[in-house]
Write an enzyme that holds these catalytic residues in place. Structure first.
Site, PDB file in Angstrom:
ATOM      1  N   HIS A  73      -1.902  24.337 -28.618  1.00 50.56           N
ATOM      2  CA  HIS A  73      -1.254  23.861 -27.393  1.00 50.56           C
ATOM      3  C   HIS A  73       0.255  23.861 -27.596  1.00 50.56           C
ATOM      4  O   HIS A  73       0.759  23.204 -28.488  1.00 50.56           O
ATOM      5  CB  HIS A  73      -1.738  22.451 -27.041  1.00 50.56           C
ATOM      6  CG  HIS A  73      -3.074  22.445 -26.364  1.00 50.56           C
ATOM      7  ND1 HIS A  73      -3.305  21.795 -25.184  1.00 50.56           N
ATOM      8  CD2 HIS A  73      -4.232  23.039 -26.702  1.00 50.56           C
ATOM      9  CE1 HIS A  73      -4.566  21.984 -24.814  1.00 50.56           C
ATOM     10  NE2 HIS A  73      -5.157  22.732 -25.722  1.00 50.56           N
ATOM     11  N   TYR A 200      -0.848  13.901 -19.087  1.00 48.77           N
ATOM     12  CA  TYR A 200      -0.640  12.457 -19.225  1.00 48.77           C
ATOM     13  C   TYR A 200      -0.138  11.964 -17.869  1.00 48.77           C
ATOM     14  O   TYR A 200       0.971  12.305 -17.460  1.00 48.77           O
ATOM     15  CB  TYR A 200       0.408  12.158 -20.303  1.00 48.77           C
ATOM     16  CG  TYR A 200      -0.044  12.401 -21.731  1.00 48.77           C
ATOM     17  CD1 TYR A 200      -0.028  13.681 -22.288  1.00 48.77           C
ATOM     18  CD2 TYR A 200      -0.478  11.343 -22.542  1.00 48.77           C
ATOM     19  CE1 TYR A 200      -0.428  13.897 -23.606  1.00 48.77           C
ATOM     20  CE2 TYR A 200      -0.882  11.551 -23.858  1.00 48.77           C
ATOM     21  CZ  TYR A 200      -0.855  12.830 -24.380  1.00 48.77           C
ATOM     22  OH  TYR A 200      -1.250  13.036 -25.684  1.00 48.77           O
ATOM     23  N   PRO A 292      -3.591   5.111 -29.016  1.00 46.43           N
ATOM     24  CA  PRO A 292      -3.883   6.544 -29.040  1.00 46.43           C
ATOM     25  C   PRO A 292      -2.970   7.418 -28.167  1.00 46.43           C
ATOM     26  O   PRO A 292      -3.082   8.637 -28.214  1.00 46.43           O
ATOM     27  CB  PRO A 292      -5.331   6.605 -28.519  1.00 46.43           C
ATOM     28  CG  PRO A 292      -5.509   5.365 -27.726  1.00 46.43           C
ATOM     29  CD  PRO A 292      -4.651   4.323 -28.364  1.00 46.43           C
ATOM     30  N   LYS A 296      -1.780   9.968 -32.732  1.00 44.07           N
ATOM     31  CA  LYS A 296      -1.230   9.972 -34.092  1.00 44.07           C
ATOM     32  C   LYS A 296      -2.134   9.417 -35.190  1.00 44.07           C
ATOM     33  O   LYS A 296      -1.825   9.586 -36.371  1.00 44.07           O
ATOM     34  CB  LYS A 296       0.085   9.183 -34.116  1.00 44.07           C
ATOM     35  CG  LYS A 296       1.204   9.843 -33.358  1.00 44.07           C
ATOM     36  CD  LYS A 296       1.527  11.202 -33.944  1.00 44.07           C
ATOM     37  CE  LYS A 296       2.661  11.895 -33.236  1.00 44.07           C
ATOM     38  NZ  LYS A 296       2.659  13.334 -33.460  1.00 44.07           N
ATOM     39  N   TYR A 384       5.888  14.594 -31.132  1.00 44.67           N
ATOM     40  CA  TYR A 384       4.507  14.962 -30.791  1.00 44.67           C
ATOM     41  C   TYR A 384       3.970  16.029 -31.749  1.00 44.67           C
ATOM     42  O   TYR A 384       2.838  15.929 -32.221  1.00 44.67           O
ATOM     43  CB  TYR A 384       4.431  15.439 -29.344  1.00 44.67           C
ATOM     44  CG  TYR A 384       3.025  15.365 -28.767  1.00 44.67           C
ATOM     45  CD1 TYR A 384       2.655  14.332 -27.906  1.00 44.67           C
ATOM     46  CD2 TYR A 384       2.064  16.328 -29.088  1.00 44.67           C
ATOM     47  CE1 TYR A 384       1.369  14.245 -27.392  1.00 44.67           C
ATOM     48  CE2 TYR A 384       0.776  16.251 -28.576  1.00 44.67           C
ATOM     49  CZ  TYR A 384       0.438  15.220 -27.729  1.00 44.67           C
ATOM     50  OH  TYR A 384      -0.847  15.137 -27.227  1.00 44.67           O
TER      51      TYR A 384
HETATM   52  C1  PHB Z   1      -8.059  13.286 -27.289  1.00 46.36           C
HETATM   53  O1  PHB Z   1      -8.259  14.456 -26.972  1.00 46.36           O
HETATM   54  O2  PHB Z   1      -8.985  12.532 -27.675  1.00 46.36           O
HETATM   55  C2  PHB Z   1      -6.690  12.730 -27.182  1.00 46.36           C
HETATM   56  C3  PHB Z   1      -5.648  13.585 -26.891  1.00 46.36           C
HETATM   57  C4  PHB Z   1      -4.363  13.083 -26.780  1.00 46.36           C
HETATM   58  C5  PHB Z   1      -4.138  11.752 -26.959  1.00 46.36           C
HETATM   59  C6  PHB Z   1      -5.172  10.881 -27.270  1.00 46.36           C
HETATM   60  C7  PHB Z   1      -6.456  11.388 -27.386  1.00 46.36           C
HETATM   61  O3  PHB Z   1      -2.874  11.263 -26.821  1.00 46.36           O
END
Ligand code: PHB
Ligand code: APR
Length: 393
Positions: A73, A200, A292, A296, A384
């Site tokens: 990604h 997000y 989450p 990280k 990130y």
């Molecule tokens: C996930 O795919 O479980 C996931 C992805 C990004 C995040 C948290 C969890 O910030």
């Protein structure tokens, strides 16, 4: 009684990767895991690997399945005011992240350890540590209903947030903690992700995240109460709420499908200082928890054990304990930077019930700034994709 150089409690990513990195350096370890192999290989957890962590896995020779199946990604979408703003990791940092399920990485690491003749004792519950301040610390554990003992030179506490290692040295630790007034309700669904990149979303109803595990499987989360009752969320209600929170000017629809897994994750920031006492070294969730939002947890765990493996190598090969002495400080430096990032992402994206109208406007201004300033976007992107691991990658 069994004897090893490094006794590792916990076969999560931290314990397994440590065992593998030690093996590469000719150091013997035994991993004790309370659960079954089946259980840990299917436990649904996170799914984003930092660039530096992916490099570490490749260099350690366990990146094969990941390189074949992970989805690279090169950016993420921040959606607010029902409008998309892309953070282009590749343009801003030259790097990307990999979307790869944590349980698959656990599966790969177990396979690598067993193929190399490594010892992982599943369904073996560590009950008590003894003599962590002595030259030969012991781990007491229960296997097949019998009390057993593992005698070690060093113990690695990789037993997660609810393990026994951190409590064993509690009187020597200072704890830093922050609970958030919300949790995440997460689902796994047999549905093609409606976006190729993670979304997000900051919405008036609360945060939502669109992630994926494969081109056919979506991973979706929505902000909920910390003590939310999962039974109150029928599949229909979950989809309806997700559709609302992902709404976008000009239209956006999630692809719906069969929900195969549902769960609630509490949100917490937690750090234990120091990460070591005597001959016990804490790594991963045993030492720190991040909310989450920045993806990280797994990455921090990998960074810890990379540092620990190098320190143990210097100790066992050259009788040089200096790197190990710096273990805690080295890991905490990275941990606190990652804590800051995870806290910041969480603060910027969630709905805070206690926020005034002023605070809500400041939150939206922060999003507007981060998505319009190259400097601010670069800061998000470099965190990130992953800050450099101490001493490499
Ligand atoms: C996930 O795919 O479980 C996931 C992805 C990004 C995040 C948290 C969890 O910030
Ligand atoms: N005896 C033996 N094993 C134990 C004990 C015990 N007393 N207590 C806990 N364990 C095991 C758990 O069953 C689990 O498999 O320790 C393991 C800890 O693994 P994780 O919780 O996965 O923690 P860690 O390896 O630090 O991984 C870091 O990344 O995605 C994030 O939080 C997520 O787990 C993830 C973390």
């Amino acid at each position: 009684m069994m004897r090893t150089q490094v006794g590792i409690v916990g076969a999560g990513p931290a314990g397994l990767l440590l065992s593998h990195l030690l093996h590469l350096r000719g150091i013997d370890s035994v991993v004790l895991e309370a659960r079954s192999r089946e259980y840990v290989e299917h436990r649904i957890r996170a799914g984003v690997l930092e660039y530096v962590v992916a490099q570490l896995l490749i260099e350690a020779g366990v990146g094969g399945p990941m390189q074949a199946d992970a989805l690279p990604h090169e950016g993420i979408i921040l959606r607010f005011n029902e409008t998309d703003h892309r953070i282009d990791f590749h343009a801003l940092t030259g790097r990307h992240v990999l979307v790869y399920s944590q349980h698959l990485l656990v599966r790969d690491l177990i396979a690598a350890r067993l193929a190399a003749g490594g010892t992982i004792l599943f369904e073996s519950v560590a009950t008590r540590l003894e003599g962590v301040e002595e030259a030969r610390p012991r781990i007491h554990y229960t296997q097949d209903g019998e009390e057993r003992e593992l005698v070690c030179d060093v113990i690695a506490g990789c037993d997660g947030f609810h393990g026994i290692c951190r409590p064993a040295i509690a009187q020597h630790l200072r704890l830093f903690e922050r609970d958030y007034p919300f949790g995440w309700l997460g689902i796994l669904a047999d549905a093609p992700p409606a976006s190729a990149e993670l979304v997000y979303a900051n919405h008036a109803h609360g945060f939502a995240l669109l992630s994926m595990r494969s081109p056919m499987v979506s991973r979706l989360y929505l902000q909920c109460a910390p003590d939310e009752d999962l039974n109150a969320w029928s599949d229909d209600r979950i989809w309806a709420e997700l559709q609302t929170r992902f709404s976008r000017v000009g239209g956006f629809a999630l692809t719906e499908g069969r929900i195969t897994q549902k769960g609630i994750t509490p949100m917490r920031s937690f750090v234990s200082e120091p990460m070591q006492h005597g001959r016990l070294y804490l790594a991963g969730d045993a030492a720190h928890i991040v909310p989450p939002t920045g993806a990280k947890g797994l990455n921090l765990a990998a960074g810890d054990v990379a540092v620990l493996a190098r320190g143990l190598d210097a100790l066992f090969k050259r009788n040089d304990g200096s790197a190990l002495k710096a273990y805690s400080a080295t890991c905490l430096d990275r941990t606190w930077k990652v804590q800051r990032f995870s806290w910041w992402m969480t603060s910027m994206l969630h709905r805070f019930a206690g926020h005034s109208a002023f605070e809500r406007q400041v939150q939206l201004a922060e999003l507007a700034y981060v998505t319009s300033s190259k400097a601010a976007a670069t800061s998000l992107a470099e965190n990130y994709v992953g800050l450099p691991l101490p001493g490499g990658a």
